[in-house]
Structure formats: structure tokens, C-alpha cells
Design a protein around this motif. Structure first.
Motif, mmCIF file in Angstrom:
data_model
loop_
_atom_site.group_PDB
_atom_site.id
_atom_site.type_symbol
_atom_site.label_atom_id
_atom_site.label_comp_id
_atom_site.label_asym_id
_atom_site.label_seq_id
_atom_site.Cartn_x
_atom_site.Cartn_y
_atom_site.Cartn_z
ATOM 1 N N ILE A 82 0.838 -1.196 0.000
ATOM 2 C CA ILE A 82 0.000 0.000 0.000
ATOM 3 C C ILE A 82 0.873 1.246 0.000
ATOM 4 O O ILE A 82 1.851 1.336 0.748
ATOM 5 C CB ILE A 82 -0.902 0.029 1.255
ATOM 6 N N SER A 83 0.494 2.207 -0.827
ATOM 7 C CA SER A 83 1.046 3.557 -0.743
ATOM 8 C C SER A 83 -0.030 4.502 -1.252
ATOM 9 O O SER A 83 -1.036 4.049 -1.807
ATOM 10 C CB SER A 83 2.335 3.681 -1.573
ATOM 11 N N PRO A 84 0.142 5.810 -1.078
ATOM 12 C CA PRO A 84 -0.867 6.739 -1.604
ATOM 13 C C PRO A 84 -0.999 6.669 -3.128
ATOM 14 O O PRO A 84 -2.005 7.138 -3.668
ATOM 15 C CB PRO A 84 -0.340 8.108 -1.162
ATOM 16 N N LEU A 85 -0.023 6.086 -3.809
ATOM 17 C CA LEU A 85 -0.037 6.068 -5.267
ATOM 18 C C LEU A 85 -0.551 4.766 -5.864
ATOM 19 O O LEU A 85 -1.011 4.747 -7.014
ATOM 20 C CB LEU A 85 1.381 6.339 -5.813
ATOM 21 N N LEU A 86 -0.470 3.668 -5.124
ATOM 22 C CA LEU A 86 -0.846 2.376 -5.686
ATOM 23 C C LEU A 86 -1.131 1.389 -4.558
ATOM 24 O O LEU A 86 -0.472 1.426 -3.512
ATOM 25 C CB LEU A 86 0.285 1.843 -6.578
ATOM 26 N N GLU A 87 -2.116 0.511 -4.780
ATOM 27 C CA GLU A 87 -2.444 -0.551 -3.836
ATOM 28 C C GLU A 87 -2.534 -1.859 -4.607
ATOM 29 O O GLU A 87 -3.276 -1.946 -5.581
ATOM 30 C CB GLU A 87 -3.784 -0.276 -3.139
ATOM 31 N N VAL A 88 -1.805 -2.879 -4.176
ATOM 32 C CA VAL A 88 -1.860 -4.171 -4.859
ATOM 33 C C VAL A 88 -1.960 -5.295 -3.834
ATOM 34 O O VAL A 88 -1.299 -5.268 -2.790
ATOM 35 C CB VAL A 88 -0.615 -4.405 -5.761
#
Length: 465
Positions: A82-88
Motif C-alpha cells: 500500500i502507498s498513496p499512489l498504488l495498492e496491490v
């Protein structure tokens, strides 16, 4: 993901800063401390040997043991980056360390972020709900710790506005949060003023802020603003308490009640993607532009939501759509195409919606995988059906329940979409309704696992949330 070197120490990262929190710190050359976060930002600290080669499946079991969760939690939850730019969502065979080393490549491939944003971004490992876990099985769970984790995640998605929800439902959900955090209702302590001070802990942030901007105040000067704390207080007072029920059992009941109400939202448990759609042309010059949307995909269907207004623009079960994904060499941008039945000035037509997103490849792959899982589940259900239920229907053939409120945020708003309308051959509109089997696209729902025409997806595709 950041790792400290032997010849220097990295600056400690604040746990409150989601944007720059690290999941790994060095203890020695052979053992590493790993921080796995829960949805409420609680960090579970683990010491892991051979971290560079440990798989998600192995790390998942270590987390489960640390949290003292039952064995069945292995299928309820998954590990996410998780990060503010992408979630996988990571697959069991993935190696988190290696995926973290490829994080900047993933951001370049699946986001439109600037180079400096990509260089500064750092993912964290998070333990959250498995997007492939059927929500109908959640209500069978008895373990309080598992129910609490599912409740915390559902609450997070409600409060953050990721699950659009009508005001009256928000108040009912907020009342259960009040009960779980503040205890049984007490008229001396729990007043409207007391709830107002903590309103954003109980209701979605966009509701709490609505009507507070300078422009809104000037435009609606003299108009009475909604007092959400009053509705919340009334709902809190109405929360049922079972007589002679011990607190642990009461907590389980309220966790389950919260989840049951969230299950009424069609996008509960979805993975989330981000993109843009065309706005309908407006005004004398027919200016359009684009609108930011979030795309939620679950085992049941696809939902396109207005990121600003927090309502559904389009909701489709898999049996109601066809889809495709085009690359920049075919179009100027990555596009996920959704095709569905609709009307154009009274004429029944096929509608095409273009979703511009570098995550279109991920969305297409997830739709395909969900269809394969559903087909396998239906085949298994048919095989296990007994003579006592000869009229058992496939899950996909069940009718969609009618919505209670026609102006609900859950309702589709087709009039807010700019779509391409056509009949069969893609030329002029004819007064003939095309068959779904004659779709513009070859990718669509089918009732049987053998008749579904699978399209090759990337070998190491990631599920995204």
C-alpha cells in the motif's frame, strides 16, 4: 520499502505518515524486523529470517500466528502493498522483498505520477481483507478478532468515502461505531454536542465537511445546515442491546451488525482502481473535459464512482456487461471499455463507456479472474446439488434486488456519462436491439466454465485495491 544499511542508520519514519512509512528495518545481516500494518495503522512487528526469499504465504502465516488468529483466517485476509499512489494485493507465491524492489517500475507502469513523486514513494505491507473472499461467508465467522479486523476495514472504507453510502445508512453505521467505541448509550454522557466534537470518527469525512466551505456558506447564506449529530444521536439511542448479554458477545453482535449493513452495498469488498471518464458535452460550445472516477471490482461486478461527489455513476453485474482493454498503440491511452445495454432517446442500444487509466490492464485481468472463480464456484455448486433442490439456479441468474431509494448514491447515473451508442455493426443507430452474444467485444460473462473464452493475461499480474 526501505532497508537500513550496515554502515549507516536510516531516519526513523513516523507511523502516522502513511506516505512514507517503511515495513523493514535492519537488525543484523541475517535477521530483519518487518512491520506489517493493520487497517487502523497498528503495526505488527515481526523478526523474519531469509526475508529476501520469504513468500507471501509464509509471511501471512507468521502474521496470523502473531495476531493469534484461527487457521481459517488464511483465506479471509491477504497481504497488500500500500502507498498513496498504488495498492496491490499480493499473490501467495510472490516474494514481498522482490516486489518492493520493483515498486518504482510498477508506479511507472500503472500510474501517471510525476518522477519526483515516484522516487519519494515507499510502500508498506498491510494485512487486510482478501478481495476474493465471498462476503456471504463472513456472517458465518464467530471469532471476535477476525470480526473486529473486518469491521475496522469496513469502517475505514465508509469513513474515507470509498464506499458511497446514503446519509441515513451512514447514521446507522455511525451509531454502531458509537456503541463499539463509547459503550452502551448513556443520556448523561452521550449528547449531541459530545458527538459533534468527534463527528469524523463516526461519519464519512465528506459529510462532516459539507457546507463548511466559504463558497457554500455565501451561496446558501441563511439556509439551515444539516445537523448530522442529531440523526447520529437518535440512531445511537436506537441501537439494540440484548438482555443479559456479556460484553464479548455484545461486541460480536455489533461487529456482525455493522458488516451486515455494509453487505447491502454492492461494492463491499471490492478492489479499487483509479481513472477518468469523459464528461457529457455541455453548453453552447459543447465543452466536455474529464471526470475523476474510482472503479471498484469484486466477485459480483464492476462499479464506477464519482471520486468527488461520492456516488455511483454506473454499476454492472458481470452478466450485464462485456469489456475489453486497449493499449496505447491502438488508442492514445490505456482504456478499459465497458459495454452494456441502454437507451438513446427511447431506442434500445448498446452503450460503450471509456475509462482512461494506466491501470486498465490490471482491471481487465481482475475481471477475467473473477469470472473464472465464479464459473468454477457455479460448476462446483451444481455438482454438489442434491435431489432435494432440483431447481437450484446458478448464482449469476439470480435477479438483482430493487433499490430502496431511487435517488440513492448506490443508483447508477447513466445521464452523467458520455457514452458511445451503437446497434450491432457500430454504424448508425437502428431500431433493433442487439443481442448480448453479438457484442462488440469478445470478453463477457458466460454461465458455464467451459464456454468462457479466456484471454491471455500477464503472467505475473497483480490484484489491485
Amino acid at each position: 520499502m526501505e532497508m537500513e544499511g550496515a554502515d549507516g542508520a536510516a531516519v526513523p519514519l513516523s507511523l502516522a505518515d502513511r506516505s512514507h512509512r517503511s515495513s523493514i528495518s535492519s537488525m543484523c545481516a541475517r535477521s530483519l524486523d518487518v512491520l506489517v500494518y493493520l487497517i487502523d495503522d497498528t503495526a505488527v512487528q515481526l523478526s523474519v529470517d531469509s526475508l529476501m526469499s520469504v513468500t507471501v504465504h509464509e509471511l501471512h502465516r507468521i502474521v496470523r500466528d502473531a495476531l493469534q488468529l484461527p487457521e481459517c483466517a488464511m483465506e479471509f485476509f491477504a497481504l497488500w502493498l500500500i502507498s498513496p499512489l498504488l495498492e496491490v494485493q499480493l499473490k501467495p507465491k510472490h516474494q514481498p522483498y522482490k516486489v518492493c524492489r520493483q515498486w518504482q517500475e510498477l508506479l511507472l507502469r500503472f500510474t501517471d505520477c510525476q518522477e519526483d513523486e515516484i522516487m519519494q514513494d515507499e510502500p508498506s505491507l498491510q494485512f487486510r481483507r482478501n478481495v476474493f473472499f465471498p462476503k456471504r461467508r463472513e456472517l458465518q465467522i464467530e471469532n471476535e478478532a477476525v470480526l473486529r479486523l473486518l469491521y475496522e476495514e469496513a469502517k475505514f472504507n465508509i469513513l474515507e468515502g470509498r464506499y458511497p453510502c446514503d446519509v441515513e445508512d451512514c447514521e446507522q453505521l455511525g451509531a454502531l461505531v458509537c456503541r463499539l467505541q463509547l459503550g452502551p448509550y448513556d443520556q448523561d454522557q452521550h449528547t449531541a454536542c459530545a458527538l459533534k466534537e468527534k463527528l469524523e470518527a463516526f461519519l464519512p469525512a465528506h459529510l462532516c465537511r459539507r457546507g463548511h466551505s466559504l463558497l457554500t456558506v455565501l451561496w446558501k447564506r441563511g439556509a439551515k445546515q444539516p445537523a448530522y449529530e442529531q440523526g447520529l444521536l437518535q440512531a445511537y439511542q436506537a441501537v439494540r442491546e440484548e438482555a443479559a448479554c456479556e460484553e464479548p458477545e455484545a461486541l460480536r453482535q455489533h461487529y456482525r451488525a455493522y458488516l451486515q449493513r455494509c453487505h447491502q452495498l454492492p461494492y463491499y469488498g471490492c478492489a479499487f482502481f483509479y481513472g477518468e471518464i469523459d464528461k457529457p458535452a455541455q453548453g453552447f460550445l459543447h465543452r466536455g473535459g474529464r471526470k475523476a472516477v474510482s472503479v471498484a471490482i469484486s466477485l459480483e461486478g464492476v462499479y464506477v464512482m464519482d471520486s468527488k461527489e461520492k456516488h455511483v455513476l454506473l454499476g454492472l453485474r458481470f452478466q450485464e456487461l462485456s469489456w475489453d482493454h486497449t493499449y496505447p498503440d491502438e488508442e492514445e491511452e490505456h482504456i478499459l471499455w465497458l459495454e452494456f445495454d441502454g437507451e438513446n432517446e427511447g431506442t434500445l442500444v448498446n452503450k460503450l463507456l471509456k475509462i482512461y487509466s494506466k491501470q486498465a490492464e490490471l482491471m481487465s485481468g481482475l475481471i477475467e479472474y473473477c469470472l473464472e472463480l465464479n464459473a468454477a464456484a457455479e460448476a462446483s455448486a451444481l455438482e454438489n446439488s442434491t435431489l432435494q433442490s432440483p431447481t437450484l439456479l446458478p448464482l449469476a441468474s439470480k435477479q438483482r434486488p430493487k433499490l430502496r431509494r431511487q435517488n440513492s448514491v448506490v443508483c447508477s447515473r447513466i445521464q452523467h456519462l458520455a457514452t458511445i451508442d451503437y446497434i450491432e455493426d457500430g454504424k448508425e443507430i437502428k431500431r433493433v436491439k442487439p443481442k448480448r452474444t453479438a457484442s462488440f467485444f469478445t470478453r463477457q460473462f458466460s454461465h458455464g466454465p467451459t464456454s468462457y473464452s479466456a484471454v491471455q493475461a500477464p503472467a505475473e499480474s497483480l490484484e489491485q485495491g
